[in-house]
Design an enzyme around this catalytic site. Structure first.
Site, PDB file in Angstrom:
ATOM      1  CB  ALA A 170      70.702  76.339 -38.111  1.00  0.00           C
ATOM      2  NE  ARG A 256      61.125  77.800 -27.097  1.00  0.00           N
ATOM      3  CZ  ARG A 256      62.146  77.072 -27.492  1.00  0.00           C
ATOM      4  NH1 ARG A 256      61.145  76.631 -28.365  1.00  0.00           N
ATOM      5  NH2 ARG A 256      62.721  76.410 -27.065  1.00  0.00           N
ATOM      6  CG  ASP A 280      54.938  72.396 -33.664  1.00  0.00           C
ATOM      7  OD1 ASP A 280      54.599  71.172 -33.276  1.00  0.00           O
ATOM      8  OD2 ASP A 280      56.060  71.582 -33.471  1.00  0.00           O
ATOM      9  CD  GLU A 285      54.812  74.762 -26.213  1.00  0.00           C
ATOM     10  OE1 GLU A 285      55.115  73.325 -25.763  1.00  0.00           O
ATOM     11  OE2 GLU A 285      54.922  75.199 -27.616  1.00  0.00           O
ATOM     12  CG  HIS A 311      57.189  71.754 -28.822  1.00  0.00           C
ATOM     13  ND1 HIS A 311      56.669  72.568 -28.287  1.00  0.00           N
ATOM     14  CD2 HIS A 311      58.123  72.341 -29.473  1.00  0.00           C
ATOM     15  CE1 HIS A 311      57.915  73.715 -28.037  1.00  0.00           C
ATOM     16  NE2 HIS A 311      58.338  72.616 -29.406  1.00  0.00           N
ATOM     17  N   GLY A 313      58.433  69.623 -33.846  1.00  0.00           N
ATOM     18  CA  GLY A 313      58.963  70.293 -34.371  1.00  0.00           C
ATOM     19  C   GLY A 313      60.388  68.971 -34.396  1.00  0.00           C
ATOM     20  CB  SER A 314      62.725  67.774 -31.993  1.00  0.00           C
ATOM     21  OG  SER A 314      62.085  67.540 -31.030  1.00  0.00           O
TER      22      SER A 314
END
Length: 345
Positions: A170, A256, A280, A285, A311, A313-314
């Site tokens: 996706a 990742r 990112d 992590e 990080h 991304g969202s």
């Protein structure tokens, strides 16, 4: 009087299912849970709890609303014998041992459809920023050195470039859709599963399948890493295939950290074979890996041809709110004995 109130509160707490929210969340998220009669314990700091703090809060919990900083392994499950559900406010659940959770009767849910668009947008942002040397450009202005236009800081763009997507799920397809407007010369992808013709038709983006990842790296000016982390993608980008990559290639990692070998990337940057690296996500992590590094490779941080975000991304307010709400709704379904929408084990 106060003793009776304390005893009454304790009795009510014993009758309630306990849910631990491990990271600072939106007020709306807490309201969804508390309005359902759940006893909610929440982390009100922006910093994650330590492992000991998490266990102290969750040792008698029935459900956990988990975030990216969490890791579920045997130690956590042993310490939380009442645990029935981990509702993850995230897409990539590789830091959670879902097989062991299933063995212990602990359901794990994720929210796969809500992070795709903001993550794809950030991927394109990183690619543009890296190619146009925006980190260096920003420093020139802030330092006071900018006195007007000069023939300097020339970079690269997306128009006319051969662009690769490693992982055509996706997120990979969403990145490709956003790249279409930049008119690249060609879009290639590498994935163990070839895209069905109906999938490419629905997205209105044509991507050609490369034979494998090595061929993708050899052919492209820019490669986006969009694959999930699993045993087959751990250090998929490494010293061997980077040495065979197209000279001057740029690499963007929004999946990742451990999909790349950061030491190998630093080596390729220092040799000049790799023209730039933006990310990112970082190896340290990936909590579930026993041999993960403790920090980001220092040479990446100091190299001028890198661009990083922490990080994010969202990290769009509306998206994060929706992600938390979706995870909280899974907890409500669990309380009601209803079927989960996004169970992953």
């Amino acid at each position: 009087m106060w003793l009776r109130r304390l005893a009454s509160a304790a009795a009510r707490s014993m009758q309630q299912k306990k849910v631990v929210v491990t990271s600072q969340a939106f007020d709306e998220t807490y309201k969804v849970l508390t309005s359902a009669g759940l006893h909610v314990v929440k982390n009100q700091r922006t910093e994650p709890w330590s492992r000991d703090e998490l266990i102290s809060h969750a040792c008698d919990a029935h459900a956990i609303l988990a975030f990216m900083t969490d890791c579920c392994d045997r130690t956590l499950l042993d310490a939380c014998p009442n645990l029935e559900l981990i509702a993850c406010a995230l897409k990539g659940f590789d830091n959670f041992d879902i097989d062991l959770c299933a063995e212990r009767g602990v359901a794990v849910t994720a929210v796969p459809d809500l992070l795709t668009v903001p993550t794809a947008e950030l991927a394109v942002l990183l690619a543009l920023g890296l190619g146009r040397r925006i980190r260096e450009a920003d420093h020139v202005v802030r330092s006071g050195a900018f006195k007007g236009w000069m023939p300097t800081l020339y970079g690269s763009g997306l128009a006319g470039a051969v662009i690769g997507i490693y992982g055509a799920g996706a997120v990979g397809r969403a990145v490709a859709e956003r790249l279409k407007g930049f008119v690249p010369a060609r879009l290639l992808y590498a994935d163990p599963i070839a895209l069905h013709e109906s999938t490419t038709n629905n997205s209105n983006v044509t991507m050609d399948l490369a034979n494998n990842l090595d061929d993708l790296l050899k052919a492209c000016d820019l490669v986006f890493i969009c694959t999930p982390l699993n045993p087959s993608t751990y250090h998929a980008i490494n010293s061997e295939n980077l040495s065979g990559a197209k000279p001057g290639m740029q690499l963007i990692n929004i999946s990742r950290g451990s999909c790349v070998d950061e030491v190998a990337v630093a080596d390729a940057l220092e040799s000049g074979h790799l023209a730039g690296y933006a990310a990112d996500v970082f190896e340290f992590e990936d909590w579930i890996l026993n041999d993960k590094p403790d920090s980001i490779e220092a040479r990446l941080l100091s190299h001028p041809k890198t661009l990083f975000s922490p990080h994010l991304g969202s990290a769009v307010t509306s998206a994060r709110r929706d992600i938390e709400h979706a995870a909280a709704e899974e907890i409500i379904r669990w309380k009601k004995g209803e079927q989960f929408l996004y169970r992953v084990n």
